[in-house]
Design an enzyme around this catalytic site. Structure first.
Site, PDB file in Angstrom:
ATOM      1  N   THR A 141       0.857  -1.190   0.000  1.00 45.17           N
ATOM      2  CA  THR A 141       0.000   0.000   0.000  1.00 45.17           C
ATOM      3  C   THR A 141       0.894   1.243   0.000  1.00 45.17           C
ATOM      4  O   THR A 141       1.345   1.686  -1.035  1.00 45.17           O
ATOM      5  CB  THR A 141      -0.981   0.005   1.184  1.00 45.17           C
ATOM      6  N   LYS A 145       4.419  -6.849   3.850  1.00 45.11           N
ATOM      7  CA  LYS A 145       4.118  -5.455   3.562  1.00 45.11           C
ATOM      8  C   LYS A 145       3.867  -4.747   4.884  1.00 45.11           C
ATOM      9  O   LYS A 145       3.465  -5.358   5.882  1.00 45.11           O
ATOM     10  CB  LYS A 145       2.916  -5.310   2.627  1.00 45.11           C
ATOM     11  N   THR A 156      -1.212  -1.702   7.780  1.00 41.11           N
ATOM     12  CA  THR A 156      -1.278  -3.079   8.204  1.00 41.11           C
ATOM     13  C   THR A 156       0.038  -3.784   7.953  1.00 41.11           C
ATOM     14  O   THR A 156       0.758  -3.453   7.039  1.00 41.11           O
ATOM     15  CB  THR A 156      -2.377  -3.811   7.415  1.00 41.11           C
ATOM     16  N   GLU A 159       6.766   4.905   7.075  1.00 41.65           N
ATOM     17  CA  GLU A 159       6.303   6.123   6.424  1.00 41.65           C
ATOM     18  C   GLU A 159       7.064   7.350   6.934  1.00 41.65           C
ATOM     19  O   GLU A 159       7.018   7.677   8.125  1.00 41.65           O
ATOM     20  CB  GLU A 159       4.806   6.298   6.674  1.00 41.65           C
ATOM     21  N   ASN A 200      -0.232  10.597   6.355  1.00 39.86           N
ATOM     22  CA  ASN A 200      -1.417  10.120   7.049  1.00 39.86           C
ATOM     23  C   ASN A 200      -2.511  11.168   7.151  1.00 39.86           C
ATOM     24  O   ASN A 200      -3.687  10.835   7.317  1.00 39.86           O
ATOM     25  CB  ASN A 200      -1.019   9.602   8.430  1.00 39.86           C
TER      26      ASN A 200
END
Length: 416
Positions: free
Chosen positions: A165, A191, A206, A288, A411
């Site tokens: 993702t 992932k 996730t 991230e 986010n």
């Protein structure tokens, strides 16, 4: 035991050597139209008949529909698995009865294609929460997915890429173990880049991890091995302190190598543990907005469990994580967080070093503290913080990251 790492140079390059993929599995990926970007978003791993499995799932009480269905299927099938279906771009979580029906329909459709009971299909999803899964798109893409299944590194690599993702790169690892003169292969794909603080429990954005081996082992043996491998790896990482609703780690053994592996086999367990560790660190590295990866080494705690509490308190402190982002040697934030963690400590015994440089001794600023040197050490992407509580024998090693403005941007805009 050996491991060979081959970096991929393009989006279609294989991520593993040709001979590294375990026997008894076929893989495929396609575009189902779930991701707005139009990138591949549906993956399948087909397992040979007789494949056994064990899984660990999220401990979040808000549980995604595929986790509910997958957990139930593994119990019903007693660990038998013939297919794993993974979609990215939609978590199918907080979607009520509609979400459960979508996960069940996925299993039923896959079962028809693979000529197996629906209970032998494990569904997984990752992506945005609270949005109904466009299951019609998924079901329409399944036949194409099934006809394109293939063994080998290219197909495995497509599977690894389709589950991503917000990840910037796929994450794979592999090992080979020689047992009785024959090779047993293990390979894993993962992932995860945000919403990462796994708290996995036994079968009950996730982290998804799929581990494959061609060893022969029953489900109970796999459960023992998986729990042993996950605890010091996936359960020892955090990017942002948020435990996902969809976290899944699935271990499948096809038995195609014809080599039985008992639970106590040291070589195999070491290989599995190494893959879990490698994938866990790859997730942290790809966090991230991450600019620093920090190893926390906690010693001298009242117990191992207390050491873990201290590590998590530090890993989840915005004050600490933002200091790391700015290369700020503000060790007082560490001391304050340790003291507020709830673990019984004696402040005057506290010692902290950063990248081997002393910053705190006996609860005070170290007389050897060199702010310039510590700042320079913190400018590196990776550094270790060692904390000695000096009150017991408990210890823990934990991996985490800084908190940057890029994380906030990713986010803040995730659903729009």
């Amino acid at each position: 035991m050996h491991n060979i790492t081959t970096p991929a140079t393009a989006e279609t390059d294989p991520l593993l050597p040709a001979d590294a993929v375990p026997l008894g599995f076929r893989f495929a990926a396609t575009r189902a139209g779930i991701k707005p970007s139009g990138r591949i978003d549906l993956a399948c791993a087909e397992a040979a008949g007789g494949t056994t499995a064990a899984a660990m799932f999220t401990s979040n009480l808000v549980v995604a529909a595929p986790v509910t269905v997958g957990r139930r299927n593994l119990v019903e099938s007693r660990g038998a698995v013939r297919a794993v279906i993974v979609n990215s771009g939609n978590a199918n979580c907080a979607t009520g009865a509609q979400g459960l029906a979508a996960a069940e329909a996925t299993c039923q459709a896959a079962a028809a294609l693979f000529a197996c009971p629906a209970a032998e299909v494990v569904p997984s999803s990752t992506g945005i929460i609270g949005v109904p899964l466009p299951v019609d798109k998924l079901l329409a893409a399944l036949p194409q997915l099934q006809t394109s299944l293939a063994s080998g590194a290219d197909a495995f690599s497509a599977f690894a890429r389709a589950i991503l993702t917000t990840d910037t790169r796929p994450k794979v690892a592999h090992r080979a173990v020689v047992i009785d003169g024959k090779i047993v292969r293990l390979a894993g794909a993962a992932k995860g880049a945000g919403m990462i603080h796994p708290r996995l429990s036994p079968p009950h954005a996730t982290m998804l991890v799929y581990l494959f081996t061609d060893a022969l082992a029953d489900a109970a043996t796999l459960r023992s091995m998986l729990q042993g491998g996950a605890e010091p790896s996936f359960n020892r990482i955090s990017i942002d302190g948020d435990t996902s609703t969809n976290d899944t780690v699935l271990l499948l053994a096809s038995g195609a190598a014809g080599i039985p592996v008992p639970a106590e086999h040291a070589g195999f367990r070491q290989a599995l543990d190494a893959i879990c560790h490698e994938l866990a660190l790859a997730i942290v590295e790809d966090g991230e907005g991450v600019t620093h990866v920090v190893t926390l080494e906690i010693t001298g705690a009242p117990s191992d469990a207390d050491a873990l509490v201290v590590a998590k308190a530090i890993a989840h402190s915005p004050l600490v994580k933002t200091a790391w982002a700015g290369n700020d040697p503000n060790w007082g934030r560490l001391a304050s967080t340790i003291g507020a963690s709830g673990v019984a400590i004696d402040p005057v015994k506290l010692t902290i070093t950063l990248a081997g440089l002393p910053v705190c001794e006996r609860g005070e600023r170290s007389p050897r503290f060199d702010e310039t040197a510590v700042h320079a050490a913190m400018s590196e992407r990776r550094f270790t913080i060692a904390i000695d509580l000096a009150v017991g024998d408990g210890s823990c090693r934990f991996w985490t990251t800084d908190l940057t403005t890029e994380y906030v941007h990713i986010n803040a805009d995730y659903s729009s």
